[in-house]
Design a protein around this motif. Structure first.
Motif, PDB file in Angstrom:
ATOM      1  N   PRO A 152       0.753  -1.194  -0.072  1.00 15.84           N
ATOM      2  CA  PRO A 152       0.022   0.099  -0.105  1.00 15.84           C
ATOM      3  C   PRO A 152       0.739   1.288   0.025  1.00 15.84           C
ATOM      4  N   GLY A 153       1.900   1.285   0.583  1.00 15.26           N
ATOM      5  CA  GLY A 153       2.698   2.466   0.689  1.00 15.26           C
ATOM      6  C   GLY A 153       3.244   2.856  -0.783  1.00 15.26           C
ATOM      7  N   ASN A 154       3.720   1.723  -1.603  1.00 16.10           N
ATOM      8  CA  ASN A 154       4.061   1.939  -2.734  1.00 16.10           C
ATOM      9  C   ASN A 154       3.215   2.402  -3.749  1.00 16.10           C
ATOM     10  N   ILE A 155       1.746   2.126  -3.526  1.00 14.73           N
ATOM     11  CA  ILE A 155       0.680   2.603  -4.333  1.00 14.73           C
ATOM     12  C   ILE A 155       0.589   4.048  -4.320  1.00 14.73           C
ATOM     13  N   LEU A 156       0.661   4.360  -2.802  1.00 14.17           N
ATOM     14  CA  LEU A 156       0.459   5.754  -2.250  1.00 14.17           C
ATOM     15  C   LEU A 156       1.744   6.589  -2.942  1.00 14.17           C
ATOM     16  N   GLU A 157       2.710   6.123  -3.062  1.00 10.78           N
ATOM     17  CA  GLU A 157       3.951   6.811  -3.388  1.00 10.78           C
ATOM     18  C   GLU A 157       3.825   6.991  -5.015  1.00 10.78           C
ATOM     19  N   ILE A 204       2.973  10.607  -9.439  1.00  8.02           N
ATOM     20  CA  ILE A 204       1.943  11.034 -10.672  1.00  8.02           C
ATOM     21  C   ILE A 204       1.328  12.524 -10.503  1.00  8.02           C
ATOM     22  N   LEU A 205       0.904  12.608  -9.512  1.00  5.28           N
ATOM     23  CA  LEU A 205       0.175  13.928  -9.409  1.00  5.28           C
ATOM     24  C   LEU A 205       0.743  15.238  -8.887  1.00  5.28           C
ATOM     25  N   LEU A 206       2.053  14.971  -8.282  1.00  2.00           N
ATOM     26  CA  LEU A 206       3.048  16.068  -7.799  1.00  2.00           C
ATOM     27  C   LEU A 206       4.298  15.700  -8.669  1.00  2.00           C
ATOM     28  N   TRP A 207       4.381  15.455  -9.896  1.00  2.00           N
ATOM     29  CA  TRP A 207       5.432  15.139 -10.748  1.00  2.00           C
ATOM     30  C   TRP A 207       6.224  16.529 -10.932  1.00  2.00           C
ATOM     31  N   PRO A 208       5.762  17.782 -10.749  1.00  2.00           N
ATOM     32  CA  PRO A 208       6.383  19.059 -10.803  1.00  2.00           C
ATOM     33  C   PRO A 208       7.633  19.174  -9.572  1.00  2.00           C
ATOM     34  N   LEU A 209       7.075  18.522  -8.433  1.00  2.00           N
ATOM     35  CA  LEU A 209       7.884  18.573  -7.293  1.00  2.00           C
ATOM     36  C   LEU A 209       9.253  17.603  -7.307  1.00  2.00           C
ATOM     37  N   VAL A 210       8.746  16.516  -8.177  1.00  2.00           N
ATOM     38  CA  VAL A 210       9.643  15.312  -8.195  1.00  2.00           C
ATOM     39  C   VAL A 210      10.734  15.667  -9.471  1.00  2.00           C
ATOM     40  N   ASP A 234      12.084  13.751  -2.901  1.00  2.00           N
ATOM     41  CA  ASP A 234      11.985  12.159  -2.749  1.00  2.00           C
ATOM     42  C   ASP A 234      10.769  11.804  -1.969  1.00  2.00           C
ATOM     43  N   LEU A 235       9.679  11.562  -2.833  1.00  2.00           N
ATOM     44  CA  LEU A 235       8.693  10.920  -2.058  1.00  2.00           C
ATOM     45  C   LEU A 235       8.851   9.884  -1.175  1.00  2.00           C
ATOM     46  N   HIS A 236       9.938   8.794  -1.633  1.00  2.00           N
ATOM     47  CA  HIS A 236      10.084   7.688  -0.962  1.00  2.00           C
ATOM     48  C   HIS A 236      10.440   8.065   0.558  1.00  2.00           C
ATOM     49  N   ALA A 237      11.167   9.024   0.817  1.00  3.42           N
ATOM     50  CA  ALA A 237      11.474   9.490   2.125  1.00  3.42           C
ATOM     51  C   ALA A 237      10.419  10.078   3.017  1.00  3.42           C
ATOM     52  N   LEU A 238       9.439  10.794   2.310  1.00  7.42           N
ATOM     53  CA  LEU A 238       8.258  11.533   2.760  1.00  7.42           C
ATOM     54  C   LEU A 238       7.203  10.540   3.131  1.00  7.42           C
ATOM     55  N   ILE A 239       7.079   9.692   2.403  1.00 12.16           N
ATOM     56  CA  ILE A 239       5.675   8.469   2.546  1.00 12.16           C
ATOM     57  C   ILE A 239       6.109   7.545   3.413  1.00 12.16           C
ATOM     58  N   ALA A 240       7.366   7.105   3.186  1.00 11.00           N
ATOM     59  CA  ALA A 240       7.840   5.767   3.777  1.00 11.00           C
ATOM     60  C   ALA A 240       7.853   5.780   5.439  1.00 11.00           C
TER      61      ALA A 240
END
Length: 70
Positions: free
Chosen positions: A42-47, A52-58, A64-70
């Motif tokens: 589920p965490g990977n789905i959320l990431e 996809i929605l926040l691609w300009p930030l990435v 790094d959304l891996h560090a923010l969500i995990a």
């Protein structure tokens, strides 16, 4: 009284061309940055969805959304 005078009938058209382009770019950015792997957790789905929605930030700011969500 003329109801709806001057209004455009825009209901039911979906997200439109620019929305599709935005999501397509988001999908490409998420895939190239490793957010679309192992969708069984589920965490990977959320990431993946967040990337996809926040691609300009990435793409532009290197968030790094891996560090923010995990």
């Amino acid at each position: 009284m003329m109801r709806g005078f001057g209004r455009r009938g825009t209901g039911g058209r979906g997200i439109g061309f620019f929305g599709v382009v935005y999501l397509a770019i988001g999908l490409l950015v998420a895939a190239t940055h490793g957010y679309l792997v192992a969708w069984n957790i589920p965490g990977n789905i959320l990431e993946g969805l967040a990337a996809i929605l926040l691609w300009p930030l990435v793409a532009f700011f290197g968030v790094d959304l891996h560090a923010l969500i995990a």
